[in-house]
Design a protein around this motif. Structure first.
Motif, mmCIF file in Angstrom:
data_model
loop_
_atom_site.group_PDB
_atom_site.id
_atom_site.type_symbol
_atom_site.label_atom_id
_atom_site.label_comp_id
_atom_site.label_asym_id
_atom_site.label_seq_id
_atom_site.Cartn_x
_atom_site.Cartn_y
_atom_site.Cartn_z
ATOM 1 N N ALA A 16 -53.096 -16.090 -35.275
ATOM 2 C CA ALA A 16 -54.280 -16.214 -36.135
ATOM 3 C C ALA A 16 -54.060 -17.163 -37.306
ATOM 4 N N SER A 17 -52.842 -17.636 -37.501
ATOM 5 C CA SER A 17 -52.526 -18.369 -38.732
ATOM 6 C C SER A 17 -53.353 -19.643 -38.899
ATOM 7 N N HIS A 18 -53.737 -20.279 -37.784
ATOM 8 C CA HIS A 18 -54.443 -21.564 -37.890
ATOM 9 C C HIS A 18 -55.888 -21.401 -38.344
ATOM 10 N N THR A 19 -56.446 -20.202 -38.249
ATOM 11 C CA THR A 19 -57.831 -19.983 -38.702
ATOM 12 C C THR A 19 -57.924 -18.988 -39.856
ATOM 13 N N TYR A 20 -56.786 -18.437 -40.268
ATOM 14 C CA TYR A 20 -56.796 -17.331 -41.231
ATOM 15 C C TYR A 20 -57.442 -17.729 -42.562
ATOM 16 N N ASP A 21 -57.087 -18.883 -43.080
ATOM 17 C CA ASP A 21 -57.639 -19.301 -44.373
ATOM 18 C C ASP A 21 -59.154 -19.481 -44.292
ATOM 19 N N ARG A 22 -59.628 -20.033 -43.173
ATOM 20 C CA ARG A 22 -61.072 -20.231 -43.040
ATOM 21 C C ARG A 22 -61.810 -18.899 -43.003
ATOM 22 N N LEU A 23 -61.244 -17.925 -42.321
ATOM 23 C CA LEU A 23 -61.913 -16.629 -42.224
ATOM 24 C C LEU A 23 -61.914 -15.898 -43.565
ATOM 25 N N THR A 24 -60.840 -16.001 -44.325
ATOM 26 C CA THR A 24 -60.818 -15.299 -45.612
ATOM 27 C C THR A 24 -61.818 -15.880 -46.600
ATOM 28 N N ALA A 166 -69.016 -0.609 -41.203
ATOM 29 C CA ALA A 166 -70.174 -1.472 -40.968
ATOM 30 C C ALA A 166 -69.810 -2.940 -41.117
ATOM 31 N N VAL A 167 -69.033 -3.280 -42.140
ATOM 32 C CA VAL A 167 -68.622 -4.672 -42.357
ATOM 33 C C VAL A 167 -67.723 -5.147 -41.206
ATOM 34 N N CYS A 168 -66.833 -4.291 -40.761
ATOM 35 C CA CYS A 168 -65.944 -4.673 -39.657
ATOM 36 C C CYS A 168 -66.722 -4.900 -38.371
ATOM 37 N N ARG A 169 -67.630 -3.980 -38.059
ATOM 38 C CA ARG A 169 -68.409 -4.117 -36.823
ATOM 39 C C ARG A 169 -69.364 -5.308 -36.877
ATOM 40 N N GLY A 170 -69.930 -5.562 -38.066
ATOM 41 C CA GLY A 170 -70.949 -6.595 -38.160
ATOM 42 C C GLY A 170 -70.431 -7.979 -38.454
ATOM 43 N N VAL A 171 -69.232 -8.084 -39.112
ATOM 44 C CA VAL A 171 -68.746 -9.391 -39.561
ATOM 45 C C VAL A 171 -67.314 -9.660 -39.114
ATOM 46 N N ILE A 172 -66.389 -8.792 -39.493
ATOM 47 C CA ILE A 172 -64.962 -9.106 -39.346
ATOM 48 C C ILE A 172 -64.541 -9.199 -37.885
ATOM 49 N N VAL A 173 -64.852 -8.187 -37.083
ATOM 50 C CA VAL A 173 -64.436 -8.215 -35.677
ATOM 51 C C VAL A 173 -65.157 -9.319 -34.898
ATOM 52 N N ALA A 175 -66.179 -12.196 -36.067
ATOM 53 C CA ALA A 175 -65.551 -13.460 -36.478
ATOM 54 C C ALA A 175 -64.185 -13.616 -35.823
ATOM 55 N N GLY A 176 -63.421 -12.542 -35.764
ATOM 56 C CA GLY A 176 -62.114 -12.601 -35.113
ATOM 57 C C GLY A 176 -62.211 -12.837 -33.618
ATOM 58 N N THR A 177 -63.272 -12.337 -33.011
ATOM 59 C CA THR A 177 -63.479 -12.556 -31.581
ATOM 60 C C THR A 177 -63.719 -14.040 -31.288
ATOM 61 N N LEU A 178 -64.462 -14.711 -32.167
ATOM 62 C CA LEU A 178 -64.738 -16.135 -31.985
ATOM 63 C C LEU A 178 -63.470 -16.975 -32.017
ATOM 64 N N THR A 179 -62.479 -16.521 -32.802
ATOM 65 C CA THR A 179 -61.220 -17.267 -32.907
ATOM 66 C C THR A 179 -60.155 -16.742 -31.942
ATOM 67 N N ARG A 180 -60.561 -15.845 -31.037
ATOM 68 C CA ARG A 180 -59.658 -15.252 -30.042
ATOM 69 C C ARG A 180 -58.567 -14.405 -30.679
ATOM 70 N N ARG A 182 -59.352 -11.080 -31.678
ATOM 71 C CA ARG A 182 -60.059 -9.808 -31.773
ATOM 72 C C ARG A 182 -59.111 -8.629 -32.021
ATOM 73 N N ALA A 183 -57.952 -8.623 -31.334
ATOM 74 C CA ALA A 183 -57.022 -7.503 -31.475
ATOM 75 C C ALA A 183 -56.529 -7.368 -32.912
ATOM 76 N N LEU A 184 -56.272 -8.508 -33.573
ATOM 77 C CA LEU A 184 -55.789 -8.460 -34.948
ATOM 78 C C LEU A 184 -56.859 -7.903 -35.879
ATOM 79 N N TYR A 185 -58.105 -8.327 -35.694
ATOM 80 C CA TYR A 185 -59.142 -7.897 -36.623
ATOM 81 C C TYR A 185 -59.642 -6.487 -36.317
ATOM 82 N N ARG A 186 -59.492 -6.032 -35.083
ATOM 83 C CA ARG A 186 -59.700 -4.597 -34.812
ATOM 84 C C ARG A 186 -58.585 -3.781 -35.462
ATOM 85 N N HIS A 187 -57.377 -4.334 -35.432
ATOM 86 C CA HIS A 187 -56.268 -3.682 -36.150
ATOM 87 C C HIS A 187 -56.581 -3.577 -37.639
ATOM 88 N N LEU A 188 -57.094 -4.656 -38.231
ATOM 89 C CA LEU A 188 -57.465 -4.625 -39.643
ATOM 90 C C LEU A 188 -58.433 -3.478 -39.914
#
Length: 243
Positions: A16-24, A166-173, A175-180, A182-188
């Motif tokens: 996830a490191s190559h997209t992490y800054d953009r997502l934050t 709600a934020v995880c289901r609607g935004v975080i997961v 967004a993580g799915t788009l960057t492939r 998903r497992a990391l952001y479900r972990h979050l």
């Protein structure tokens, strides 16, 4: 859900490191809140003459916050993910900032202390044994040394737990799915639900031997979700108490 741990989690962060800054950057106040937590260390004289550790530095956003809060300090930043560290090292830094591929326990074994302060952002809910890491942190800190933990630790209110989900289901997961990733952001998502509430983590710090423990909520939509925990390593000297 089974949480990611140890090498599996480090590999997920590597990917996830190559997209992490953009997502934050999608998180309003992410960098401002980190800076506020770093400043809550209240390091004197801009950190002049002090050695400070950024534990779990990721891509260096927390390191940048620490550098702004203590521009004259010597900063060692460590992380278990080599991919995140590569991103951090690629950014411009002054010579007094260095990055190491180490854990807190490995730092303690290497005799890297004593440190004047430790800053740990979004770390403790990701480690297998938080108490062992706290023991390592205490061994690295000089007596009276300062600790600031910036962490997703829920207040204990059902409303804050529901908001986080709600934020995880609607935004975080999504967004993580788009960057492939998903497992990391479900972990979050689930790591926050499984981690200590803010009162419980404050108690954990006290049991580990830290003193003057207090928790301060961050501002904005993350109030009740993210807290800054502040503490000292054991007793302080008279000089430390007046700073």
């Amino acid at each position: 859900m089974t949480l990611l741990r140890d090498h599996d989690l480090a590999r997920a962060f590597d990917h996830a490191s190559h997209t992490y800054d953009r997502l934050t950057t999608l998180n309003p106040g992410y960098r401002t809140d980190l800076l506020r937590s770093a400043r809550r260390l209240r390091l004197p004289d801009g950190g002049a003459g002090l050695h400070v550790l950024d534990l779990g530095c990721g891509t260096g956003t927390s390191t940048r916050a620490l550098l702004r809060a203590a521009p004259r300090a010597r900063i060692t930043a460590v992380d278990a993910s080599s991919g995140m560290l590569r991103r951090a090292r690629a950014k411009p830094w002054p010579a007094r900032v260095r990055f190491l591929h180490l854990t807190a326990e490995e730092m303690a074994k290497a005799g890297e202390g004593p440190l004047d302060a430790v800053f740990a952002a979004y770390l403790f809910r990701n480690v297998t044994d938080p108490d062992r890491v706290l023991t390592a942190v205490r061994s690295l800190l000089r007596p009276g040394g300062r600790l600031a933990v910036h962490e997703c630790s829920l207040s204990g209110s059902p409303a804050h737990r529901a908001l986080w989900t709600a934020v995880c289901r609607g935004v975080i997961v999504p967004a993580g799915t788009l960057t492939r990733d998903r497992a990391l952001y479900r972990h979050l998502w689930h790591s926050v639900l499984a981690f200590d509430t803010a009162p419980a983590f404050a108690d954990r710090l006290a049991r580990a031997g830290f003193t003057g423990v207090r928790a301060a909520p961050v501002a904005g939509w993350q109030t009740g979700i993210v807290h800054t925990f502040l503490a000292r390593n054991g007793s302080t000297t008279a000089g430390e108490q007046t700073r």
